[in-house]
Design an enzyme around this catalytic site. Structure first.
Site, PDB file in Angstrom:
ATOM      1  CG  ASP A 287      -1.969  -1.075   1.114  1.00 46.04           C
ATOM      2  OD1 ASP A 287      -2.276  -1.292  -0.136  1.00 46.04           O
ATOM      3  OD2 ASP A 287      -2.514  -1.318   2.292  1.00 46.04           O
ATOM      4  CG  LEU A 423      -5.843   7.027  -3.754  1.00 44.68           C
ATOM      5  CD1 LEU A 423      -5.508   7.396  -5.213  1.00 44.68           C
ATOM      6  CD2 LEU A 423      -4.646   5.865  -3.276  1.00 44.68           C
TER       7      LEU A 423
END
Length: 560
Positions: A287, A423
């Site tokens: 991630d 994001l």
């Protein structure tokens, strides 16, 4: 002329109040006009302290200036001693009362009180809050620990073999950024190393505790802005060495453990083998690859700014594009850190200078103070607060240290979450016109009939027809307005008296509707940079209308 003063740091008497409010058995008599009592709000509202700071104000008014303000101060000192019976008394003047020059120190000494009286001379218009806190702590340490100083030339006796090493923790204060939790975390770390904490000061310490600072083997300086000056005096007077590493971040905490172990003569390996930190694994996880190379701008007090830059560059893989501080006393350390990352150091206490540098650097993340939080919000950039000055939300009720291995976990979340939320917002914007996920789409679990019913239920009962515009709408930016103003300006006469036309203004730049729509598909945290680059590209080529083709031509040009 700079109209903003004490933006990042308050006047030095507030720093003295931070020391007084942190300690037990200390009282501060402050010669100040009625308006300067606002400082109480910093502790009761921002820090949410359970008690008022131990400060007595003379609170003289304008009509008192024609009388004897010195006598008013002496009366306040006597009443404060009789009421609170402190173990030590500090006296000084606020920034406003400094102009009266009543000499609070001399007036208090003349009263002959049976407790140590520490006069504070804090030049409000040359120095600021952190210096005031450091100077106050130094004066208290020198006054209270001074009688225990061994004669000059004396060697420090070695520690008995059966005695564990002892240290003092210096620097934490009231109204400090996460100081309470940092002390708890570092104390636990020292205990794991087998080191006994002799005194934590000034936070939670009494005058009697300061008197026995010399009993420790060495000092741990957590916050150099407030503790370094006192640590230097203790080293000169008692031969106590001090730590240089501040344990903010995983790497710095490991370095701190090694440094403390060397000073104490203990083995650091067991603690380093069990760090109990998840931050390094998170930083290496899949991630986190999204974070690699993100541009970050760092600004704050010197200690937290230098530490945050190291974490960003070495532990998270960010690119440091700006580093600065308002702590002028530690400008040398910040300049050295900035040279390490190849950026120009920013040493200023003007928030407008900081805002200008942030806008010019086009960062994707800002790590700063409460002031940078506001700046980043205006610029549409994610921000995390890593340094004072802070607001009430940065004094959480939960355990949230910045230091130690648990502090490394907290900082990972602090740095990463704003980017991840950015994001998420970008993804929401990307899919807002998707056939399935757009804002007007009915829930998919209702099926086609349920979706149709939901659409009819949400549809307005009367729909007014609206004629489509004949010409696609364009946006007129501020540059166009400025250009029109220049066009209406009066001609400036030349040297021979004849009118001289002003230089032709660049054509106003407009965005076509489809180009503006395409621009909003770009992530919000770099959208401003894309807009500026495209407008500069169009201006250099004499274009007045930015189309989708212009947008992509500019993208290709700046991507070379």
């Amino acid at each position: 002329m700079q109209l903003t003063v004490w933006t990042y740091e308050a006047p030095p008497h507030v720093g003295a109040m931070r020391i007084a409010a942190a300690m037990e058995g200390v009282h501060y008599v402050l010669h100040a006009p009625q308006g300067d009592t606002y400082a109480d709000l910093l502790f009761t509202m921002i820090e949410r302290a359970r008690k008022r700071p131990p400060v007595t104000y003379t609170t003289f008014q304008a009509r008192d200036l024609g009388g004897d303000t010195a006598e008013l101060f002496k009366t306040s000192v006597k009443e404060a001693y009789e009421r609170f019976r402190p173990q030590a008394l500090m006296v000084g003047a606020s920034c406003t009362a400094e102009l009266i020059q009543d000499d609070p120190g001399g007036l208090a000494q003349a009263l002959g009180l049976p407790v140590p009286v520490v006069p504070l001379e804090l030049p409000a218009y040359q120095r600021k809050e952190n210096w005031g806190a450091a100077e106050t702590f130094y004066r208290l340490v020198r006054t209270l620990a001074g009688p225990s100083v061994p004669p000059p030339g004396s060697k420090r006796p070695p520690r008995a073999p059966d005695q564990p090493p002892r240290c003092n923790i210096l620097g934490p204060t009231s109204l400090g950024f996460r100081h309470r939790d940092d002390v708890h975390e570092v104390t636990g770390l020292l205990h794991r190393l087998g080191i006994v904490v002799n005194v934590v000061a000034p936070l939670g310490a009494s005058p009697a505790d300061l008197a026995r600072l010399g009993e420790a083997d060495f000092n741990v300086v957590l916050y150099p802005e407030t503790g370094y000056q006192a640590a230097q005096w203790l080293e000169r007077s008692f031969g106590q060495k001090s730590t240089k590493v501040v344990p903010i971040g995983f790497g710095a905490t490991c370095d701190f453990v090694k440094e403390v172990a060397a000073l104490a003569g203990v083995d650091a390996a067991p603690v380093l083998a069990d760090t109990r930190s998840r931050a390094p694994w998170y930083a290496r996880s899949v991630d986190s690859t999204y974070l690699t190379g993100k541009r970050v701008f760092v600004f704050g007090d010197a200690t937290h700014a230098i530490a945050a830059a190291r974490i960003a560059a070495e532990e998270l893989g960010f690119e440091v594009v700006g580093l600065g501080t308002y702590s002028r006393e530690f400008a040398r350390e910040v300049r050295a850190a900035a040279a390490k990352y190849g950026v120009e150091p920013l040493i200023t206490d003007d928030y407008l200078d900081v805002e200008e540098k942030i806008a010019a650097a086009h960062p994707e993340l800002v790590l700063g103070t409460q002031m940078e939080r506001h700046t980043a919000k205006r610029l549409g950039v994610p921000c995390a607060v890593i340094s004072a000055p802070v607001h009430v939300q940065d004094f959480p009720a939960r355990y949230s240290p910045q230091m130690g291995f648990e502090g490394a976990n907290v900082l990972f979340d602090t740095f990463v979450h704003p980017l991840m939320m950015g994001l998420e917002e970008h993804l929401l914007q990307m899919f807002r016109e998707d056939f399935e996920f757009h804002a007007d789409a009915a829930p998919s679990h209702l099926g086609s009939h349920g979706a149709a019913a939901a659409a009819r239920a949400e549809a307005p009962s009367v729909v007014s027809p609206v004629a489509a515009p004949a010409v696609p709408p364009v946006l007129e930016p501020a540059a166009a307005v400025a250009a029109s103003v220049l066009d209406r300006a009066s001609p400036v006469p030349s040297a021979d008296g004849g009118p001289v036309s002003p230089p032709p203004a660049p054509p106003p730049i407009r965005w076509a509707a489809d180009a503006e729509k395409e621009l909003h598909k770009i992530p919000f945290f770099v959208r401003g940079k894309a807009r500026r680059n495209t407008e500069r590209f169009a201006q250099d080529r004499g274009l007045s209308l930015i189309t989708v083709e212009t947008l992509y031509d500019a993208k290709a040009y700046f991507a070379r």
